[in-house]
Write a protein that holds these residues in place. Structure first.
Motif, PDB file in Angstrom:
ATOM      1  N   UNK A  58      44.397   6.539  -7.274  1.00  0.00           N
ATOM      2  CA  UNK A  58      45.742   6.603  -7.719  1.00  0.00           C
ATOM      3  C   UNK A  58      46.357   5.167  -8.588  1.00  0.00           C
ATOM      4  N   UNK A  59      47.127   5.465  -9.404  1.00  0.00           N
ATOM      5  CA  UNK A  59      47.680   4.431 -10.303  1.00  0.00           C
ATOM      6  C   UNK A  59      48.281   3.277  -9.461  1.00  0.00           C
ATOM      7  N   UNK A  60      47.668   2.013  -9.693  1.00  0.00           N
ATOM      8  CA  UNK A  60      48.352   0.802  -8.822  1.00  0.00           C
ATOM      9  C   UNK A  60      47.019   0.429  -7.864  1.00  0.00           C
ATOM     10  N   UNK A  61      46.072   1.177  -7.911  1.00  0.00           N
ATOM     11  CA  UNK A  61      44.943   0.522  -7.075  1.00  0.00           C
ATOM     12  C   UNK A  61      44.169  -0.336  -7.459  1.00  0.00           C
ATOM     13  N   UNK A  62      44.219  -0.851  -8.806  1.00  0.00           N
ATOM     14  CA  UNK A  62      43.451  -1.779  -9.332  1.00  0.00           C
ATOM     15  C   UNK A  62      42.164  -1.375  -9.902  1.00  0.00           C
ATOM     16  N   UNK A  63      41.995   0.085 -10.142  1.00  0.00           N
ATOM     17  CA  UNK A  63      40.791   0.585 -10.784  1.00  0.00           C
ATOM     18  C   UNK A  63      40.414   0.045 -12.009  1.00  0.00           C
ATOM     19  N   UNK A  64      41.343  -0.089 -12.964  1.00  0.00           N
ATOM     20  CA  UNK A  64      40.868  -0.492 -14.345  1.00  0.00           C
ATOM     21  C   UNK A  64      40.216  -1.908 -14.206  1.00  0.00           C
ATOM     22  N   UNK A  65      41.168  -2.906 -13.743  1.00  0.00           N
ATOM     23  CA  UNK A  65      40.458  -4.308 -13.493  1.00  0.00           C
ATOM     24  C   UNK A  65      39.048  -4.295 -13.030  1.00  0.00           C
ATOM     25  N   UNK A  66      39.003  -3.255 -11.754  1.00  0.00           N
ATOM     26  CA  UNK A  66      37.575  -3.443 -10.972  1.00  0.00           C
ATOM     27  C   UNK A  66      36.400  -2.764 -11.849  1.00  0.00           C
ATOM     28  N   UNK A  67      36.739  -1.773 -12.870  1.00  0.00           N
ATOM     29  CA  UNK A  67      35.851  -1.207 -13.757  1.00  0.00           C
ATOM     30  C   UNK A  67      35.365  -2.149 -14.981  1.00  0.00           C
ATOM     31  N   UNK A  68      36.291  -2.998 -15.429  1.00  0.00           N
ATOM     32  CA  UNK A  68      35.807  -3.784 -16.129  1.00  0.00           C
ATOM     33  C   UNK A  68      35.270  -4.917 -15.626  1.00  0.00           C
ATOM     34  N   UNK A  69      35.417  -5.507 -14.681  1.00  0.00           N
ATOM     35  CA  UNK A  69      34.607  -6.639 -14.073  1.00  0.00           C
ATOM     36  C   UNK A  69      33.185  -6.024 -13.519  1.00  0.00           C
TER      37      UNK A  69
END
Ligand code: 5GP
Length: 205
Positions: A13-24
């Motif tokens: 869900x948005x707000x879970x930090x997925x984008x940052x985790x994916x980039x890392x």
């Protein structure tokens, strides 16, 4: 050895930090690439065409749908998003593993076609924290936040269709878990490795 790339499907869900985790994780793990989706959404500040998304208009998107260009596509928050069939096949046939950041509708559609993909779901530690993170973004009106929360609730109900759950409480731990899943799946015994073992070992015994 058959080194067809593995698909790693990540939803949250948005707000879970997925984008940052994916980039890392993309920075950390070699041989892993991001699947750049097509979208009708407008680019946000800092987003790069062809890297974050291919930004297209609705007419072009619908023409691509009609041509069967997408392995899956969905409407999310009023915009259309799709994964290019050709891009996936090209990269996986080159042995590259792919990270797909797609919503649960897309993930379920892919599941119908691609049994071999790995499905990972990311959640914040609690609903309260999810709410706070959405409110903290500040960019959305309370009505939009409410709508996003409702959508998040609907999406979270699909959690059991995923094989892994990462709780993003401590970012470093969540990242380590994501990396471990990818590395473990790479060495997991698969039917496709059988020919390699047979040829190199079993036939010589
Ligand atoms: P955003 O517009 O914030 O980048 O993404 C909104 C949502 O669309 C996210 O949940 C993201 O996972 C999803 N999404 C991004 N690309 C695709 C795609 O190709 N297919 C599907 N089904 N969802 C996508």
């Amino acid at each position: 050895m058959d080194r067809t790339g593995i698909l790693f499907v990540i939803s949250a869900p948005s707000g879970a930090g997925k984008t940052t985790l994916c980039k890392a994780v993309l920075d950390k793990v070699e041989g892993l690439q991001f699947s750049t989706s097509y979208t009708t959404r407008r680019p946000r500040k800092g987003e790069i065409e062809g890297k974050d998304y291919f930004f297209v208009d609705e007419a072009r998107f619908k023409a691509d749908v009609a041509e069967g260009a997408f392995i899956e596509w969905a409407e999310v928050h009023g915009n259309l998003y799709g994964t290019s069939q050709q891009q996936l096949h090209r990269l996986t046939s080159e042995g590259v593993d792919i990270l797909l950041d797609i919503d649960p509708q897309g993930a379920m559609n892919l599941q119908k076609q691609s049994e071999d993909a790995v499905y990972i779901y990311i959640l914040p530690p609690s609903f309260d924290i999810l709410k706070k993170r959405l409110l903290m973004r500040g960019a959305d009106s309370p009505e939009v936040v409410e709508k996003r929360l409702q959508k998040a609730g609907d999406e979270i109900r699909c959690y059991h269709r995923y094989q892994y759950l990462i709780v993003n409480e401590d970012f470093e731990v969540a990242l380590e878990n994501l990396e471990s899943i990818i590395r473990a799946e790479r060495v997991k015994m698969r039917e496709k490795y059988r020919a390699w073992v047979e040829e190199r070992f079993i036939h010589l015994l």
